[in-house]
Design an enzyme around this catalytic site. Structure first.
Site, PDB file in Angstrom:
ATOM      1  N   THR B 139      -9.666  11.321  -4.035  1.00  0.00           N
ATOM      2  CA  THR B 139     -10.512  11.436  -2.855  1.00  0.00           C
ATOM      3  C   THR B 139     -11.420  10.217  -2.692  1.00  0.00           C
ATOM      4  O   THR B 139     -11.997   9.731  -3.651  1.00  0.00           O
ATOM      5  CB  THR B 139     -11.377  12.704  -2.976  1.00  0.00           C
ATOM      6  OG1 THR B 139     -10.497  13.800  -3.153  1.00  0.00           O
ATOM      7  CG2 THR B 139     -12.224  12.922  -1.748  1.00  0.00           C
ATOM      8  N   GLY B 178     -14.497  14.476 -10.745  1.00  0.00           N
ATOM      9  CA  GLY B 178     -15.310  15.030 -11.831  1.00  0.00           C
ATOM     10  C   GLY B 178     -15.181  14.165 -13.079  1.00  0.00           C
ATOM     11  O   GLY B 178     -14.138  13.571 -13.328  1.00  0.00           O
ATOM     12  N   GLU B 421      -8.687  21.156  -3.539  1.00  0.00           N
ATOM     13  CA  GLU B 421      -7.252  21.477  -3.607  1.00  0.00           C
ATOM     14  C   GLU B 421      -6.710  21.815  -2.220  1.00  0.00           C
ATOM     15  O   GLU B 421      -5.852  22.684  -2.078  1.00  0.00           O
ATOM     16  CB  GLU B 421      -7.005  22.632  -4.596  1.00  0.00           C
ATOM     17  CG  GLU B 421      -7.420  22.355  -6.015  1.00  0.00           C
ATOM     18  CD  GLU B 421      -6.705  21.166  -6.631  1.00  0.00           C
ATOM     19  OE1 GLU B 421      -5.546  20.909  -6.269  1.00  0.00           O
ATOM     20  OE2 GLU B 421      -7.336  20.477  -7.465  1.00  0.00           O
TER      21      GLU B 421
END
EC number: 1.3.3.6
Lengths: 664, 660
Positions: B139, B178, B421
């Site tokens: 992303t 993350g 997702e």
């Protein structure tokens, strides 16, 4: 200025400034508001920019500091308490100020205290020689006041009240400014004198030393710990262990206890009740609605900056606001943001109109005022909470970042479902009024003329059509058509409520069980009634805008959208008795879908018109110039996680990396 | 034990242990799950301070520590089976937030799927042993679900045999991954590959980002934490900006596509993305929805049995708030939904494994449907759960707003499921694409199979798109099977409406894509109706399979409530489609109220059966023993703000008093 947002402002169909003036209640107000905002934004102490990086402790301290600073400014500039200037000042710092409950404490003394008591306490409050909180809610009891357990027992020998928390659940819990700030608490407690319980009364209880701020003997107090939001407010707990206060500390405008313990009732605090009702509406306008408006500004502006996928394979990536599904997410909230502006202001006007009656001790309007304010508070706060969350989620991943401003708007607005009365309880209060009023019209059919019902429910006895006359989608853009449709459904459901109640009663259920067993349908009926009320207020307000046709037109679309969105999400209620046919629902849906691209053209301008400064929005995504991504990157770098070292690396990550390596 | 809860438990019509076994899959699973949970509960290494009272930085530290010890402990306890790992993590991590986790869940699997044998040899060992910590960056700030829009470039330089990585714009900065902000020293970066002057689309590269030994960002790398979020305080979601950063040619994952030393691009054999992982994660998210909703229901229902408020009859003691019809109406449909989602989650997991085996044997026939089903159900269950958790929180009144309730944390950590997702609206539209394809197939005379086979039954002669045929079905509102039929008819109808509206728009607009956009609200409605049908169908089938009578009886009530509540909430669809009559809708509403009363005595036992440990709930209000108020007071006293009796900010007050 980002070209993607600039192009949205190119060819306005209306003058944004005019709409802003209308929202402000006049061009003069807009000018004054902007003047105050520029003063506030010129003070670095009043900046909100570090809010997202602060701990609860820091937020509290900053809010206290800001309050202090604004009071100093007000003193210097002659802004008196309750002035428009101070309201605008509070708006421009998003209400992020300490000691908010102190003012409620002061207000309560003014309305519940005798002249003598006001003379004693009011100046102390104004000069902040004491700092007050309003302690009503207990750990085990909230909206149901009679259930409160704190006791104030009068002792004639010493002429004192002994204020006591007899159980764990009696501990006062949640009052703002209590955790660390207040020196005095207005405590709601069960009055016991001469052995008899006299119900809830208000007592002024000193809780902290005026010398060193430490809790007084018998007082256990502190902060209730982290919450979803309102981190700048020290919501607190208060446990009283046989704390003695002088007889004079019971607020005695409406009841008093004589030295010998005789209890005397001096009247019913109905006018006081009226001021509570007004407060409820003012909070909607100052603390609930602006949060929805801001969420709309942020989400809609970001939706013209964000590009995602392609609408046609040959095109560049489209603005997400061009997707029908995105419009479906954002335009109903925008329509609500305008609808509720008119609803709130209509209510305020209604209250000011009835004030003269109330002051002359004519309380006939009070039940209607109460029912209307209770129901609308519940509905508006419910809708605002859902709509803010919808705006947040419409911003995809970035809506999850606090830097978007949206999580904080949600966590703040969501508290409104309980404060000033829990929403379910409030809906049911309105339901009682509706059912009672409807029954009155049934008792004496002859006298049930239109005039006998309060204005907001006069439609209960108005002539009603059994079928909706709409023949085309365009018919659904006629305000009288959709207003009538809502009236029809509301009346049907209220009748249904009454019938259900009667059936249960006739089957032998007692009054209270019957009520509890029908509450779900009462709420459904009440919501339909409130839909009708809000649609009607919105349409009537727009009729008055004839001199500004461009604004009238753009708002009419929002009004149509608001009404139709409500009808479509509750289609079952309209189909149920055949008032609308399946074909008509399809027409309504077509009318609704056709509105979306029309509103799309004006969407940015409609959010600009709310005229929030960038500082007040405090959102990396929603700034006026559209440079969302640059801000997001700059702001993230200010995060303490980046400016301060990484202790976890030294403590765990390095040993993890090296320890494992040694083992390999 | 709180007396109210004791009474509730004594009055239940069934033994919750038997239901727990059903949820776990078998009594043996229940036993083993508890065994693992007890290992964690008893281990002093796993004790830590209450996260609610810590700053973000401290919470991150705790998470790193947990992440670090976990690997070691699982090895020590001999936990390696996939289910057992999950049980372990559910209790130990509570929200699955682990900064080192991406190394195992994304970095290593990507290496395995897309790396050559040589690359695996080089990196796998060190990443498995945590010699390096990897994360996965896809992303970007300006681009999410639409992968082709990603802007990061990797330009091949044949002279040095290196790739030059660049983040050419602000929007191209990698954003959200993350473990990237503070923890990882390597990242798999997805970037547009450019070689010999041509762009070949997205490829994966292994990029060292921090220096081993000092953990400092390497030259050319700008990396950091993206700042505070709604939840996930413990996770260092990060950003990554690369400025002409060079990596050797061997760092491109080349199992499928390749770049030769001279810069020649070799196409992968099959262009098909390995969407197995994606389907797997989405299928797991359905289970995650079930778990979070079950937690929220446990807290709200237990607290509603402990909390007393107001009066139903004057003079009587204050009733438990769970006795109010409005409270039952708020909570029991959500409890029913939680059970529905539990069974759907289990079904998705099984189906995934079954189909995955088929794929292993080269049978790809079921993949499109599985893909469509997981996308839609992920969106359907996460949207519903999102709203439902909030409803549970608000049903707890003021205390729900305090972090002591645990509900704000459940919410803020769950809600990103709606975006990650695959953003939910996009997911629903993917399902819609499958539905439209199936509809066209039926229309062209071919039969479809699986969950969409109901489309085969659509009457073939439809002249006017708005004209809805009267369905030849009589719905029995007390029969779960009959209600499933009703949902099937609703789905069929809405799929058909969307298909016809799409056709009309295609004729008007001359462009399929524009037509698609202008029908997308209808398409999402169709997908939702399809998913709702699947949910009702799966719940019903599960209930009918149950052997134990007492369990079947109580779940049958929940299943009925779930189905009837959905009809009541979407009455317009059922009326407009002439699937049900007005009087039936009235009966549905009456039956719902009866069911509330019938479920009331079992409500607490039904949430007990979820068998959450108190630490997993993280809630004072939802404690198993019901001793809410005492513990609320104790909890508040631990707040750091109460460390000193007189708070330091008192100085501001003093100075205010002196100046006014």
């Amino acid at each position: 200025m980002h070209p993607d947002i600039e192009s949205e402002r190119h060819s306005p169909s209306f003058t944004v400034e005019e709409l802003t003036n209308m929202l402000d209640g006049g061009a003069q107000n807009t000018a004054l508001r902007r003047k105050v905002e520029s003063i506030i934004h010129g003070e670095p102490e009043l900046s909100l920019k570090d809010n997202y990086f602060m701990t609860q402790n820091e937020r509290y301290e900053a809010a206290v500091k800001k309050k202090f600073h604004i009071l100093m400014l007000a003193q210097r500039l002659g802004w008196y308490h309750g002035s428009r200037e101070l309201q605008y000042a509070s708006r421009s710092v998003s209400g992020d100020l300490g000691f908010g409950i102190h003012h409620i404490f002061q207000q309560s003394i003014r309305s519940l205290g005798s002249e003598e008591q006001i003379a004693k306490w009011d100046p102390l409050c104004s000069k902040f020689q004491i700092l007050g909180t309003y302690a009503q809610t207990e750990m085990g009891h909230g909206t149901y006041l009679q259930g409160l357990e704190t006791e104030a027992t009068y002792e004639a020998a010493t002429q004192e009240f002994v204020v006591h928390s007899p159980t764990m659940t009696a501990i006062k819990w949640w009052p703002g400014d209590l955790g660390r700030s207040a020196t005095h608490a207005l405590v709601q407690a069960q009055l016991i004198c001469s052995g008899a319980r006299q119900g809830m009364h208000a007592f002024i209880v000193p809780i902290r030393s005026l010398d060193d701020h430490s809790p007084l003997p018998g007082v256990t107090t502190g902060d209730i710990g982290p919450k979803m939001d309102f981190e700048h407010v020290d919501n607190g707990f208060l446990k009283l262990d046989h704390v003695r206060i002088p007889r004079e500390n019971m607020l005695n405008r409406f009841a008093k206890v004589l030295p010998d313990g005789t209890y005397i009732k001096l009247g019913v605090p109905k006018s006081n009740y009226f001021s509570m009702v007004v407060t409820r509406v003012e909070i909607l306008l100052s603390e609930v609605l602006p949060l929805l408006q801001k969420a709309c500004v942020i989400a809609i502006r970001y939706s013209v900056i964000r590009h995602q996928s392609r609408l046609r394979p040959s095109d560049p990536e489209a603005k997400v606001l061009d997707y029908q599904t995105q419009q479906q997410k954002l335009f109903p909230p925008l329509a609500m943001a305008y609808a509720f502006h008119f609803v709130g202001n209509h209510l305020l006007e209604f209250f000011h109109h009835s004030k003269s009656f109330i002051l002359n001790r004519d309380f006939t309007l009070l039940p209607e005022l109460h029912a209307l304010s209770a129901g609308l508070k519940a509905m508006l706060s419910d809708f605002c909470i859902q709509a803010v969350e919808q705006c947040r989620r419409a911003c995809g991943g970035h809506g999850y970042s606090k830097l978007s401003g949206l999580p904080s708007l949600l966590t703040r607005v969501t508290a409104s479902c309980t404060y000033e009365g829990e929403n379910t309880v409030l809906y049911l209060q309105t339901a009682r009024f509706l059912i009672k009023s409807y029954r009155n019209t049934q008792k004496s059919p002859g006298s049930a003329s239109k005039g006998s019902l309060p204005q907001s429910i006069a439609y209960l006895t108005a002539p009603d059509l059994a079928r909706c006359p709409a023949q085309t989608a365009a018919d659904f853009l006629r305000p009288e058509l959709y207003t009538t449709a809502w009236a029809h459904v509301a009346v049907r459901l209220i009748k249904d409520s009454v019938r259900h109640l009667q059936t249960l009663r006739q089957a032998g259920a007692d009054e209270h069980d019957a009520w509890n067993q029908t509450t779900v349908i009462h709420i459904q009926a009440t919501k339909a009634h409130l839909h009708y009320v809000t649609v009607k207020i919105f349409t009537e307000a727009l009729e008055k805008l004839e001199s500004q046709p461009a604004i009238q037109q753009v708002l009419r679309r929002l009004c149509d959208l608001y009404a139709l969105h409500g009808i479509l999400t509750n289609a079952g209620d309209f189909l149920h008795d055949g008032f609308l046919s399946g074909a008509q629902i399809d027409m309504a849906r077509k009318a609704y879908l056709d509105l979306l691209p029309l509103i799309r053209k004006d969407a940015i301008l409609l959010t600009d018109a709310f005229d929030f400064t960038d500082q007040c929005l405090n959102s990396a995504l929603g700034c006026y110039d559209g440079h969302a991504y640059e801000r997001l990157f700059q702001w993230a770098q200010r995060s303490p996680t980046n400016t301060e070292g990484n202790p976890a690396y030294e403590k765990y990550i390095r040993p993890l990396l090296q320890g494992q390596r040694a083992r390999l | 034990m709180n007396q109210d809860l004791q009474k509730e438990r004594a009055g239940a019509s069934f033994n919750p242990e038997l239901l727990t076994n059903v949820l776990d899959g078998s009594p043996e699973n229940t036993r083993r799950r508890r065994e693992i949970e007890n290992l964690i509960l008893k281990d002093p290494d796993f004790q830590h301070e209450n996260l609610n009272f810590l700053s973000r930085s401290q919470r991150y530290e705790v998470a790193v520590k947990k992440s670090a010890t976990m690997v070691e402990k699982m090895r020590k306890f001999g936990i390696s089976d996939a289910d057992e790992v999950l049980w372990f993590k559910k209790l130990h991590l509570v929200n699955f937030v682990e900064p080192v986790g991406l190394n195992y869940s994304m970095f290593i699997p990507t290496l395995l799927n897309q790396g050559t044998t040589a690359q695996q040899e080089k990196w796998l060992h060190s990443s498995k042993g945590l010699e390096i910590i990897g994360t996965y960056t896809q992303t970007e700030m300006g681009h999410g679900t639409h992968l082709r829009g990603l802007e990061t470039t990797a330009t091949y330089d044949p002279e040095t045999q290196e790739f030059i990585l660049n983040s050419p714009t602000v929007t191209s900065i990698k954003w959200w991954p993350g473990g990237l902000g503070k923890t990882s020293n390597h990242a798999i970066v997805l970037a547009q590959l450019i070689t010999q002057g041509k762009c070949y689309g997205l490829h994966a590269f292994i990029v060292p980002i921090r220096e081993l030994g000092t953990h400092k960002p390497l030259p050319g790398i700008t990396v950091g934490d993206i700042g505070p979020k709604f939840g996930y305080d413990e996770m260092d979601n990060g950003y990554l900006k690369m400025d002409s950063y060079r990596i050797p040619r061997e760092n491109m994952l080349m199992k499928h596509a390749q770049v030769k030393p001279d810069g020649t691009y070799v196409k992968p054999l099959s262009n098909k993305l390995t969407y197995g992982t994606m389907v797997f994660i989405r299928a797991m998210l359905v289970g995650e929805s079930a778990r979070c909703l079950s937690k929220a229901c446990t807290i709200a229902i237990r607290y509603s049995a402990v909390r007393h408020q107001s009066e139903i009859k004057p003079g009587e003691p204050e009733p438990q708030i769970l006795d109010y019809q409005t409270q039952q109406y708020k909570l029991f449909p959500l409890l029913a939904t939680a059970y529905a989602f539990q069974f759907i989650g289990a079904y998705m997991k099984e189906t995934y494994h079954r189909i995955n085996e088929d794929i292993g044997h080269g049978d790809l026939s079921e993949l499109p449907e599985l893909h469509a089903l997981t996308a839609g159900l992920k969106a359907f269950t996460s949207w519903t759960t999102n709203t439902a958790i909030e409803a549970c929180r608000m049903a707890c009144g003021g205390h729900g707003y305090s972090h002591s309730s645990g509900l704000p944390n459940i919410y803020v950590n769950f809600t990103p499921t709606c975006t990650f997702e695959g953003e939910n609206t996009v997911m629903m539209l993917q399902t819609a694409r499958f539905l439209m394809k199936s509809y066209d197939q039926v229309h062209s005379g071919k039969l479809v199979c699986g969950m969409v086979s109901y489309l085969n039954d659509l009457p073939s002669q439809r002249i006017q798109p708005q004209q809805v045929a009267v369905w030849p079905t009589v719905v029995d509102i007390n029969s779960p099977n009959s209600l499933t039929e009703a949902y099937k008819l609703r789905a069929a109808r809405l799929v058909e409406i969307a298909a016809k509206n799409l056709q009309v728009e295609v004729i008007h607009r001359k462009s399929k894509e524009v037509a698609w956009n202008l029908t997308s609200i209808d398409l999402v409605r169709a997908s939702e109706a399809h998913c709702h049908y699947v949910a009702v169908k799966l719940f019903t089938e599960k209930v009918l399979q149950l052997q134990e009578k007492s369990i079947q009886a109580v779940l049958r009530r929940l299943c009925l409530l779930y189905s009837l509540y959905g009809i009541s909430q979407n009455a317009g669809d059922f009326l407009q489609g002439s699937i049900m009559t007005e009087s039936q809708i009235t009966q549905v509403n009456e039956r719902i109220k009866e069911l509330l009363t019938e479920i009331r005595p079992d409500a607490v036992a039904l949430v007990d059966a979820f068998d959450f440990q108190d630490v997993t709930l993280g809630s004072v209000l939802g404690r198993y023993d019901g001793n809410v108020y005492e513990n609320l007071f104790e909890w508040a006293k631990k707040s750091p703000l109460n460390k000193t009796e007189v708070h330091e900010s008192y100085k501001h007050l003093k100075s205010l008093q002196s100046k006014l």
